[in-house]
Design a protein around this motif. Structure first.
Motif, PDB file in Angstrom:
ATOM      1  N   LEU A 254       0.844  -1.202   0.000  1.00 45.96           N
ATOM      2  CA  LEU A 254       0.000   0.000   0.000  1.00 45.96           C
ATOM      3  C   LEU A 254       0.871   1.240   0.000  1.00 45.96           C
ATOM      4  O   LEU A 254       0.643   2.192  -0.758  1.00 45.96           O
ATOM      5  CB  LEU A 254      -0.904   0.018   1.243  1.00 45.96           C
ATOM      6  N   THR A 261      -3.156   5.615  -0.520  1.00 39.20           N
ATOM      7  CA  THR A 261      -2.403   5.534   0.742  1.00 39.20           C
ATOM      8  C   THR A 261      -1.285   6.585   0.752  1.00 39.20           C
ATOM      9  O   THR A 261      -1.072   7.283   1.753  1.00 39.20           O
ATOM     10  CB  THR A 261      -1.776   4.134   0.902  1.00 39.20           C
ATOM     11  N   THR A 363      -5.913   1.516   4.150  1.00 47.19           N
ATOM     12  CA  THR A 363      -5.115   2.599   3.551  1.00 47.19           C
ATOM     13  C   THR A 363      -4.783   3.651   4.616  1.00 47.19           C
ATOM     14  O   THR A 363      -3.639   4.102   4.733  1.00 47.19           O
ATOM     15  CB  THR A 363      -5.903   3.293   2.416  1.00 47.19           C
ATOM     16  N   GLU A 364      -5.789   4.016   5.381  1.00 46.76           N
ATOM     17  CA  GLU A 364      -5.615   5.027   6.421  1.00 46.76           C
ATOM     18  C   GLU A 364      -4.660   4.511   7.513  1.00 46.76           C
ATOM     19  O   GLU A 364      -3.796   5.230   8.003  1.00 46.76           O
ATOM     20  CB  GLU A 364      -6.999   5.315   7.038  1.00 46.76           C
ATOM     21  N   ALA A 367      -1.108   4.550   6.313  1.00 41.91           N
ATOM     22  CA  ALA A 367      -0.614   5.930   6.274  1.00 41.91           C
ATOM     23  C   ALA A 367      -0.242   6.395   7.695  1.00 41.91           C
ATOM     24  O   ALA A 367       0.801   7.026   7.895  1.00 41.91           O
ATOM     25  CB  ALA A 367      -1.680   6.846   5.678  1.00 41.91           C
TER      26      ALA A 367
END
Ligand code: ADQ
Length: 749
Positions: A254, A261, A363-364, A367
């Motif tokens: 990702l 991301t 994705t969050e 990150a």
């Protein structure tokens, strides 16, 4: 094909939940929610490779007859090979929210005061486990391998074993196994241990959980075990510590390739520019130490004003098990603490805590992991903790800091992390402050070591090792252990003895050649026994050894005059050959200094146990409790072995349970070793017989060739192929051998 053959077989994964959850979608029908996570990712390729299946609860207990619901589940089965177990709502509640999460969960995480037990919850737990069993049996084919996961299904291994005795069954516990004084508090503890022991292979995240499990089986069921195995019901159960890993690429890919991301990470970096980001990611569970973390953060801000405005704590907490009151209270407590701390310190352009009370998408999450300067992973107790590993995976070339609770299983393999005791809020605050001040190079160095290890010990390696070990354990069980030894076919044994040109006989003493006496010194052999052995030993075609745990002094005084007889004393630590008549030490450099430390422990037990006594030998110390109250004696013996095991863990000494004895001796003093040293006598013996009655003799049985006549005296579980009821029967057999030898030499003459 039998389920024991070494074929690759299909994998049948059984866990409480499937990677899919069934949810009602208004009136219009049903929705499938997909849960990601390491286990599903890891099992995916293995299931495809083996054509395997996954069995678990659908997550929904309403309307099992509903056609659209059935259709959805059918689709799961056809497309994914996921098979749903249906559990009625009331059973599901007692099983999941009841016994699993209000009895087992708090107790296994060392919160006995939160334990809530109701007999009807136990009934539901059993009932649910039976339902899982039925679905497994519906799908199980010969050759399959069943892998059961976690604390919700602890009865399943035994339930399956009863239904399919030769099934290959493995079990992995994802949560800690508590220390035995805590485990003992558990209502229905015996049934749970028995349930687990149905498996061929049982694995935990860490060695300390494994040790705790062994201590419990010893103290509660009286079952003796070795570090890596336990024998029960004529079967061997392999034990292991195998910490789970993550699927690192789920995160690294990702961050390397997923535009969303990368964008999110950059946005967050810009937003928090100039501030250090501390990150907590947890299920909202009292074991995760969230209030303690928040209070520690408050302390940090109070005592170090310089940090104000320069650090933020992002705490992500996904609510779980909210029907249980404890979880509701926790949610409230955390809400309040966040409010208070933000109220106390916020300024118009800085809020110290960003609190996200929901699950966030991968994705969050990736990150955030990449962004954070420090991951604050401080559970009060945690089986392993995947968040620690996920953070480390996202810190490629990063200078992030991992602050990890020493009470998370992950601490045992993440030594480069900053380990803290989360209950000690003062010192945890200090550690965090210090870690943030470290130069980037030092932080990067520590992180890089962790990063490499997390990538290497990933969930795929874990899954492969689990399955390889399980296969090996199941094959070994199928091969080595006869479920019940047969009664010795005496005539065949005599005929085989007679026909053999060379023979070897290995005979234990106490309980084998003579019955047990209350005191060891009273078990003196009758004169005719020495004569019988002398007759057998006089035959040059027969090599014969008495292989005993007795001292050389005892053996010498009873059998010293018997010509041609081998004597192995103290389980083979010292031997006398009939040729040299000299005693030889197995380890000439042996010293007995250890006795000074071990004696007081045994003495303490002797003082507590009327009728028990201590015997000192050259290589061992033995606590005898044959004359003690039987139940009290057994109970104390379990406790003694358990204490000794901890004390002797790093030494070559081991504590063994014998027949009403606990013996401490070096691990190398074992009857299996005797064999090698006897092999030059009667090197070509076609007829080899070993007889013994206790655990020490099992070492010898294990080392003998398959065609040897291994005889267990008594009715305990054994590796031996045959059994005889008592020492009289064995002596009768030996008398027949002696007569057969004479007939033969007359014929030959
Ligand atoms: P858990 O108690 O669930 O697992 P953990 O190992 O930390 O604990 O795994 C939590 C998972 O949920 C992680 O993959 C994490 O990324 C995810 N997660 C947590 N909060 C989230 C959020 N707000 N949004 C999205 N995702 C979130 C049990 C045992 C552990 C053991 C594992 C695996 O309790 O000790 O490590 O099983 O064996």
């Amino acid at each position: 094909m039998s389920a024991n053959e070494n074929t690759d077989g299909r994998l049948v994964v059984v866990s409480n939940r499937l990677p899919f959850t069934l949810k009602r979608a208004g009136d219009s029908g049903w929705r499938t929610d997909r849960s990601t996570g390491g286990l599903a990712t890891a099992m995916g390729p293995i299931l495809r490779r083996t054509g395997g299946i996954w069995i678990g609860w659908s997550g929904d207990s309403s309307d099992p007859q509903d056609e659209r619901r059935q259709k959805t589940l059918k689709r799961w089965a056809e497309r994914e090979r996921y098979f749903a177990v249906d559990i009625p709502a009331e059973t599901a509640a007692g099983f999941y929210e009841g016994y699993s999460n209000q009895t087992l969960w708090p107790l296994f995480h060392q919160f006995p005061s939160l334990l809530n037990f109701k007999p009807e919850h136990w009934q539901a737990y059993r009932e649910a486990n039976l339902r899982f069993r039925d679905v497994v049996l519906e799908h199980l084919r010969p050759g399959d391998i069943v892998w059961v996961h976690d604390y919700q299904l602890m009865l399943l291994p035994e339930l399956l074993r009863e239904a399919v005795p030769d099934a290959r069954i493995g079990f992995f516990l994802h949560i800690p196994f508590p220390s035995s004084p805590i485990f003992r508090l558990l209502p229905r503890r015996e049934e749970l241990l028995q349930g687990l022991l149905g498996a061929d292979y049982l694995a935990f995240h860490t060695y300390s959980y494994l040790q705790h499990f062994r201590a419990s089986t010893l103290r509660i069921l009286g079952l003796d075990s070795r570090m890596d195995r336990l024998e029960v019901g004529g079967r061997s159960v392999r034990l292991d510590a195998l910490p789970i890993g993550i699927a690192p690429r789920e995160f690294t890919e990702l961050l390397a390739r997923d535009a969303e991301t990368i964008k999110r990470r950059d946005e967050l970096r810009a937003r928090f520019d100039g501030r250090r980001v501390l990150l907590g990611v947890d299920r909202l569970d009292y074991t995760k130490g969230i209030p303690e973390r928040l209070r520690t953060f408050r302390r940090l801000l109070r005592q170090t004003p310089d940090l104000r405005g320069h650090v933020v704590l992002i705490q992500v907490a996904v609510p779980s098990r909210e029907v249980i009151p404890m979880y509701k209270e926790l949610r409230q407590e955390v809400d309040e603490l966040v409010g208070k701390i933000n109220g106390e310190f916020s300024t118009p352009d800085w809020t110290p805590i960003t609190y996200i009370r929901r699950g966030i998408p991968p994705t969050e999450l990736a990150a955030l992991y990449a962004l954070a300067d420090l991951a604050w992973v401080t559970p009060l107790r945690d089986g392993l903790n995947l968040v620690a590993k996920e953070y480390v995976a996202c810190q490629q070339d990063g200078a992030g800091v991992l602050v990890l609770s020493e009470f998370a299983g992950a601490a045992s393999e993440m030594g480069e992390a900053f380990l803290v005791n989360p209950y000690d809020e003062e010192r945890t605050a200090e550690t965090i402050e210090r870690a943030l001040e470290l130069p980037a190079d030092t932080r990067r160095e520590r992180m890089s070591a962790l990063h490499k290890r997390v990538l290497r010990n990933n969930v795929f390696a874990w899954g492969d090792r689990f399955l390889a070990n399980l296969r090996e354990a199941a094959n070994e069980r199928a091969g080595n252990f006869s479920e019940k030894p047969q009664a010795l076919p005496v005539e065949s044994a005599v005929a085989a003895f007679q026909q053999a040109a060379q023979r070897r006989l290995l005979l234990d003493y106490d309980g084998t050649l003579v019955p047990y006496a209350n005191r060891p010194q009273d078990a003196v052999p009758p004169a005719e026994l020495a004569e019988l052995l002398a007759t057998l030993a006089a035959d040059p075609a027969t090599a014969i050894a008495v292989v005993s745990g007795r001292s050389r002094h005892d053996l010498e005084s009873w059998f010293g005059e018997v010509k041609g007889l081998w004597l192995a004393a103290e389980h083979g630590a010292i031997m006398r050959s009939p040729e040299t008549m000299r005693w030889e030490l197995y380890r000439p450099d042996y010293t007995s200094d250890w006795k000074e430390q071990v004696s007081p422990v045994l003495e303490h037990f002797m003082d507590r146990t009327p009728g028990s006594l201590i015997e000192e030998k050259e290589f061992s110390l033995v606590w005898h409790y044959r004359m003690a109250d039987p139940e009290f004696g057994e109970w104390l013996a379990n406790e003694l072995v358990s204490n000794l095991e901890q004390m002797l863990a790093d030494t070559e000494l081991r504590a063994y349970r014998g027949q009403k004895t606990v013996e401490v001796k070096p691990g190398w003093a074992n009857k299996g070793e005797v064999l090698a040293r006897l092999s030059h006598s009667a090197p070509h013996a076609e007829f080899c017989l070993a007889a013994g009655d206790d655990r020490t003799d099992e070492d010898l049985f294990a080392r003998l060739r398959e065609d040897a006549w291994t005889i267990h005296i008594g009715d305990r579980h054994t590796r031996a192929q045959y059994c005889l009821a008592n020492s009289h029967e064995l002596r009768r057999l030996l008398t027949r051998f002696a007569a057969a030898g004479r007939t033969e030499s007359r014929t030959a003459g």
